[in-house]
Design an enzyme around this catalytic site. Structure first.
Site, PDB file in Angstrom:
ATOM      1  N   ASP A 183       0.663  -1.100   0.087  1.00 29.85           N
ATOM      2  CA  ASP A 183      -0.043   0.030  -0.029  1.00 29.85           C
ATOM      3  C   ASP A 183       0.972   1.204   0.220  1.00 29.85           C
ATOM      4  O   ASP A 183       2.131   1.215  -0.268  1.00 29.85           O
ATOM      5  CB  ASP A 183      -0.810  -0.084   1.195  1.00 29.85           C
ATOM      6  CG  ASP A 183      -2.115   0.751   1.265  1.00 29.85           C
ATOM      7  OD1 ASP A 183      -2.043   2.100   1.187  1.00 29.85           O
ATOM      8  OD2 ASP A 183      -3.120   0.060   1.175  1.00 29.85           O
ATOM      9  N   HIS A 239      -3.884   6.271   3.771  1.00 30.86           N
ATOM     10  CA  HIS A 239      -4.302   5.144   3.484  1.00 30.86           C
ATOM     11  C   HIS A 239      -3.830   3.697   4.036  1.00 30.86           C
ATOM     12  O   HIS A 239      -4.249   2.821   4.523  1.00 30.86           O
ATOM     13  CB  HIS A 239      -4.498   5.159   1.896  1.00 30.86           C
ATOM     14  CG  HIS A 239      -5.264   4.084   1.538  1.00 30.86           C
ATOM     15  ND1 HIS A 239      -4.910   2.683   0.945  1.00 30.86           N
ATOM     16  CD2 HIS A 239      -6.659   3.969   0.993  1.00 30.86           C
ATOM     17  CE1 HIS A 239      -5.840   1.909   0.543  1.00 30.86           C
ATOM     18  NE2 HIS A 239      -6.946   2.799   0.433  1.00 30.86           N
ATOM     19  N   SER A 412     -11.322  -0.888  -0.228  1.00 32.89           N
ATOM     20  CA  SER A 412      -9.844  -0.632   0.616  1.00 32.89           C
ATOM     21  C   SER A 412      -9.956  -0.986   2.097  1.00 32.89           C
ATOM     22  O   SER A 412      -9.145  -1.562   2.808  1.00 32.89           O
ATOM     23  CB  SER A 412      -9.225   0.716   0.573  1.00 32.89           C
ATOM     24  OG  SER A 412      -8.724   1.204  -0.558  1.00 32.89           O
TER      25      SER A 412
END
Ligand SMILES: [Ca+2]
Ligand SMILES: [Ca+2]
Ligand SMILES: [Ca+2]
Ligand SMILES: [Ca+2]
Length: 471
Positions: A183, A239, A412
């Site tokens: 990620d 994120h 996600s």
């Protein structure tokens, strides 16, 4: 290099503004298939002027240079990972720059007998759709159960992952189980993450590659965007931090959130930057984690059971599929977000229109759709009766971000619930049987106990949602 950076900068601007005119070319569908079964989507993004090329085994350097001359190609990077070499591949992949149109170059290369495959260097972006306002404690619905465990007084939500039922049995994970987060980086020193990160075979700050994996001081993972060991770079990485908190947020410290696992070890394989990530770096990231599990230089290899892949984009890649297969051989599951629609946000059936990496058919892939707190599949969540495996909480999910906590939505956010479930199952299985389950056993355990859910019926393999109450 400047031109490349400019292109990425323009792409970032294009993503932020939603502008149609991007520096990154779109691809015309149909006439340029990667394999007979796969066509590129018009919206797929790739790095202009770059190809990934694999030559057939035994192709001489002279022959490689002659072949590349047909497209005026220059090797800019040789990808030859430990994981490839452990798997018997000493040739690796070449990242080639060309001033020829990428798809014309691919077509030209495919005609050459020395070429095993040639493909674009796709650009991937993470799969969050919205960034809601901050939520305080008590709204972590993804961890709740259908009924409150006896004496806990916990809030109830039947569409949660049922994690607190497992916790009530003392099943809260293990620091001997590892998960890779492919990620952005993550803020590993966040108060709710600090205990749950780290590679114990690497000594921090001694400027030495203690575990002999070719990476110096990779104590929390590696940053493939900047090729350094600082996996967390302030100003970004929210994120990756959010995903990590759902997998392994520290519980019982009276702050923030709890992850599916109270105890686990996370390693960052950072390949998404502010402009997304490339196939080349995705391959390096997947292989880096496989290498930590198969590293012959250390007495105690990292027991990585799964990687979390909350990202998508681009078309099929033989190189990435091969990396996922090396992970499969090493017993590492590859948990992938089904994706949030096709650029415009509207959900798509990925059985008919593949979304990568979720659509790779490797045995270790589990593809995850997102549900909301009332059991509906999110309006933007991709689905597919054969390509998507299971649903999990993905709307209004609170987790760690640099400096605090925030609520995000996306496939996600659904994906790390399942990745966390893999680690939780492995830890409980070991505690009772004294051995770790195989990747196939973990996958079967997760899919077998999915709770049938109306909104997911016919939309994924299990027709159901994540349920870790028995883990
Ligand atoms: Ca190292
Ligand atoms: Ca070191
Ligand atoms: Ca860095
Ligand atoms: Ca906490």
């Amino acid at each position: 290099m400047k031109k490349y950076l400019l292109a990425l900068t323009l792409l970032a601007i294009a993503i932020i503004t939603g502008c149609k005119k991007t520096a990154v070319e779109s691809v015309v569908t149909d006439d340029l298939s990667v394999t007979p079964a796969v066509a590129y989507n018009v919206t797929d993004k790739f790095v202009p002027g770059e190809l990934l090329i694999k030559f057939k085994t035994g192709t001489s350097e002279k022959s490689r240079i002659q072949t590349l001359a047909f497209i005026n190609g220059k090797v800019s990077q040789h990808l030859l990972t430990n994981a490839m070499q452990y798997a018997g591949d000493n040739d690796g992949i070449y990242l080639v720059k060309t001033d020829t149109d990428v798809f014309a170059a691919i077509a030209r290369m495919k005609g050459e007998s020395e070429i095993e495959y040639a493909e674009p260097n796709w650009i991937y972006t993470h799969a969050t759709t919205t960034n809601d306002t901050y939520f305080t404690n008590g709204q972590l619905w993804g961890m709740y159960s259908s009924s409150s465990p006896a004496g806990s007084g916990d809030p109830v939500n039947q569409y949660g992952s049922q994690a607190n039922t497992a916790w009530a049995k003392g099943h809260t994970g293990s620091s001997n189980v590892y998960v890779g987060v492919i990620d952005e980086g993550a803020m590993y020193n966040h108060v709710d993450l600090a205990d749950n990160f780290g590679n114990p075979n690497e000594i921090a700050g001694n400027n030495t590659d203690d575990d002999g994996n070719g990476k110096v001081d990779d104590v929390n993972g590696w940053d493939f965007v900047n090729n350094d060991n600082t996996t967390y770079d302030a100003g970004g990485d929210d994120h990756g931090t959010h995903v990590s908190g759902t997998i392994g947020g520290k519980a019982g410290n009276e702050v923030g959130v709890a992850g599916i696992n109270w105890n686990v070890k996370i390693i960052s394989a950072k390949f998404l930057g502010t402009s997304g990530g490339t196939t080349a770096n995705a391959i390096l990231a997947v292989d880096y984690l496989t290498g930590l599990k198969t590293n012959p230089n250390v007495a105690k290899r990292l027991n990585i059971v799964a990687t979390n892949n909350s990202w998508g984009g681009g078309g099929y890649s033989s190189g990435l599929s091969a990396a996922i297969e090396r992970a499969n051989t090493a017993g590492i599951l590859f948990i992938a977000a089904a994706g949030n629609g096709n650029q415009g946000g509207k959900a798509i059936n990925i059985d008919s229109k593949p979304s990568y990496p979720a659509s790779y058919t490797n045995a270790n892939v589990i593809a995850v759709a997102a549900i909301n707190s009332t059991g509906g599949i999110a309006s933007w969540s991709n689905y597919g009766k054969t390509s998507v495996d299971i649903g999990a909480p993905g709307v209004g999910i609170i987790s760690t971000v640099p400096g605090g906590y925030s609520s995000y939505s996306g496939t996600s956010m659904a994906t790390p619930h399942v990745t966390g479930a893999c680690a939780l199952y492995a830890s409980t299985y070991f505690a009772t049987k004294g051995v770790y389950p195989t990747a196939a056993q973990i996958k079967a355990a997760i899919l077998d106990v999915a709770t049938p859910t109306a909104s997911l019926s016919g939309k994924c393999v299990t027709g159901g949602r994540l349920n870790v109450s028995g883990f």
